[in-house]
Design a protein around this motif. Structure first.
Motif, PDB file in Angstrom:
ATOM      1  N   SER A   1      84.724  20.400   0.451  1.00 38.65           N
ATOM      2  CA  SER A   1      83.808  19.265   0.296  1.00 38.65           C
ATOM      3  C   SER A   1      83.364  18.711   1.639  1.00 38.65           C
ATOM      4  O   SER A   1      82.363  18.007   1.729  1.00 38.65           O
ATOM      5  CB  SER A   1      84.484  18.152  -0.512  1.00 38.65           C
ATOM      6  OG  SER A   1      84.833  18.616  -1.778  1.00 38.65           O
ATOM      7  N   MET A   2      84.132  19.007   2.684  1.00 41.70           N
ATOM      8  CA  MET A   2      83.804  18.499   4.015  1.00 41.70           C
ATOM      9  C   MET A   2      83.297  19.586   4.957  1.00 41.70           C
ATOM     10  O   MET A   2      82.663  19.294   5.948  1.00 41.70           O
ATOM     11  CB  MET A   2      85.032  17.809   4.608  1.00 41.70           C
ATOM     12  CG  MET A   2      85.443  16.582   3.812  1.00 41.70           C
ATOM     13  SD  MET A   2      86.898  15.783   4.462  1.00 41.70           S
ATOM     14  CE  MET A   2      88.172  16.610   3.546  1.00 41.70           C
ATOM     15  N   ILE A   3      83.596  20.833   4.645  1.00 41.04           N
ATOM     16  CA  ILE A   3      83.162  21.961   5.474  1.00 41.04           C
ATOM     17  C   ILE A   3      82.300  22.857   4.587  1.00 41.04           C
ATOM     18  O   ILE A   3      82.822  23.620   3.768  1.00 41.04           O
ATOM     19  CB  ILE A   3      84.373  22.742   6.028  1.00 41.04           C
ATOM     20  CG1 ILE A   3      85.296  21.815   6.801  1.00 41.04           C
ATOM     21  CG2 ILE A   3      83.899  23.903   6.891  1.00 41.04           C
ATOM     22  CD1 ILE A   3      86.622  22.414   7.184  1.00 41.04           C
ATOM     23  N   PRO A   4      80.992  22.771   4.727  1.00 41.59           N
ATOM     24  CA  PRO A   4      80.097  23.414   3.762  1.00 41.59           C
ATOM     25  C   PRO A   4      80.107  24.939   3.740  1.00 41.59           C
ATOM     26  O   PRO A   4      79.632  25.529   2.781  1.00 41.59           O
ATOM     27  CB  PRO A   4      78.713  22.901   4.174  1.00 41.59           C
ATOM     28  CG  PRO A   4      78.859  22.453   5.571  1.00 41.59           C
ATOM     29  CD  PRO A   4      80.280  22.028   5.755  1.00 41.59           C
ATOM     30  N   ILE A   5      80.658  25.592   4.744  1.00 41.31           N
ATOM     31  CA  ILE A   5      80.614  27.060   4.740  1.00 41.31           C
ATOM     32  C   ILE A   5      81.657  27.689   3.817  1.00 41.31           C
ATOM     33  O   ILE A   5      81.597  28.869   3.528  1.00 41.31           O
ATOM     34  CB  ILE A   5      80.769  27.637   6.166  1.00 41.31           C
ATOM     35  CG1 ILE A   5      82.106  27.225   6.789  1.00 41.31           C
ATOM     36  CG2 ILE A   5      79.600  27.264   7.037  1.00 41.31           C
ATOM     37  CD1 ILE A   5      82.461  27.994   8.026  1.00 41.31           C
ATOM     38  N   LEU A   6      82.616  26.906   3.353  1.00 43.51           N
ATOM     39  CA  LEU A   6      83.645  27.446   2.463  1.00 43.51           C
ATOM     40  C   LEU A   6      83.081  27.592   1.050  1.00 43.51           C
ATOM     41  O   LEU A   6      82.378  26.715   0.558  1.00 43.51           O
ATOM     42  CB  LEU A   6      84.873  26.529   2.453  1.00 43.51           C
ATOM     43  CG  LEU A   6      85.604  26.394   3.783  1.00 43.51           C
ATOM     44  CD1 LEU A   6      86.728  25.369   3.665  1.00 43.51           C
ATOM     45  CD2 LEU A   6      86.162  27.725   4.243  1.00 43.51           C
ATOM     46  N   PRO A   7      83.383  28.688   0.341  1.00 47.96           N
ATOM     47  CA  PRO A   7      82.808  28.951  -0.989  1.00 47.96           C
ATOM     48  C   PRO A   7      83.598  28.284  -2.124  1.00 47.96           C
ATOM     49  O   PRO A   7      84.655  28.760  -2.523  1.00 47.96           O
ATOM     50  CB  PRO A   7      82.896  30.478  -1.098  1.00 47.96           C
ATOM     51  CG  PRO A   7      84.063  30.845  -0.234  1.00 47.96           C
ATOM     52  CD  PRO A   7      84.138  29.821   0.864  1.00 47.96           C
ATOM     53  N   LEU A   8      83.064  27.194  -2.657  1.00 46.74           N
ATOM     54  CA  LEU A   8      83.720  26.459  -3.738  1.00 46.74           C
ATOM     55  C   LEU A   8      83.961  27.352  -4.960  1.00 46.74           C
ATOM     56  O   LEU A   8      85.045  27.335  -5.536  1.00 46.74           O
ATOM     57  CB  LEU A   8      82.884  25.240  -4.137  1.00 46.74           C
ATOM     58  CG  LEU A   8      83.420  24.410  -5.302  1.00 46.74           C
ATOM     59  CD1 LEU A   8      84.760  23.783  -4.950  1.00 46.74           C
ATOM     60  CD2 LEU A   8      82.425  23.342  -5.711  1.00 46.74           C
ATOM     61  N   ALA A   9      82.961  28.122  -5.341  1.00 42.70           N
ATOM     62  CA  ALA A   9      83.083  28.967  -6.534  1.00 42.70           C
ATOM     63  C   ALA A   9      84.269  29.908  -6.422  1.00 42.70           C
ATOM     64  O   ALA A   9      85.016  30.102  -7.383  1.00 42.70           O
ATOM     65  CB  ALA A   9      81.794  29.765  -6.735  1.00 42.70           C
TER      66      ALA A   9
END
Length: 195
Positions: A36-44
């Protein structure tokens, strides 16, 4: 990325076998909070991994709580740490001022719909909401409702970006979920007087 995923799975499985389950749960949740704070990580990917490793129900709840916590932390950092310096430049820039006025006036149901879009970057939404005058109460309810849709979508429906936007069944399920989220937010807005 494949190496990271393999290491992540191995570490959680190792933790589950050698230490209390709470440690592996916290690890699974912490990655989603960071997303939620580091946008490059894939939430899905992290939602899918949590559901795979911890089961559908526990993985769903963990992922939902973690993404809500991450969004609230991100919102709070912007609201209480970055808002004052940004307000100085906002007063000078008419375009930013117009955008912020529109964000300030957004209703709870519309905010829920925007956050519920699976491909909308949560990081940018958290920043925009933190810089705006949206109340903490409105943001919390919007996050709690809309992240149910996001986690459900990525955990049970979504497979890939291309398949998700080309498969009519997936789009229909997404619109039904978003419609339910919209109706729930409308009811809550009236009952709790959230404007």
């Amino acid at each position: 990325m494949q190496e990271f995923i393999n290491n992540f799975i191995e570490n959680i499985q190792y933790l589950e076998s050698t230490s209390p389950q709470i440690i592996s749960i916290l690890l699974g949740m912490s990655v989603i909070v960071l997303e939620s704070m580091i946008p490059i990580l894939p939430l899905a990917l992290f939602i899918a991994l949590n559901m795979l490793l911890f089961g559908h129900l526990q993985g769903f709840i963990m992922s939902w709580l973690a993404t809500c916590i991450g969004c609230l932390i991100s919102f709070s950092i912007v609201r209480y740490g970055l808002k004052k310096p940004f307000n100085i430049s906002e007063e000078e820039d008419k375009t930013i001022n117009k955008i912020m006025k529109k964000i300030n006036k957004i209703s709870l149901p519309n905010l829920v719909l925007i956050i519920s879009l699976p491909f909308m970057p949560a990081f940018l939404l958290n920043i925009a909401a933190g810089l705006s005058k949206i109340s903490y109460k409105k943001f919390i309810f919007a996050i709690l409702i809309s992240k149910l849709v996001i986690v459900f979508f990525w955990g049970f429906i979504g497979t890939s970006l291309i398949e998700s936007i080309t498969d009519i069944k997936v789009l229909l399920e997404l619109f039904i979920l978003m419609g339910l989220a919209y109706i729930i937010s409308k009811i809550l807005m009236k009952k709790l007087k959230i404007d």
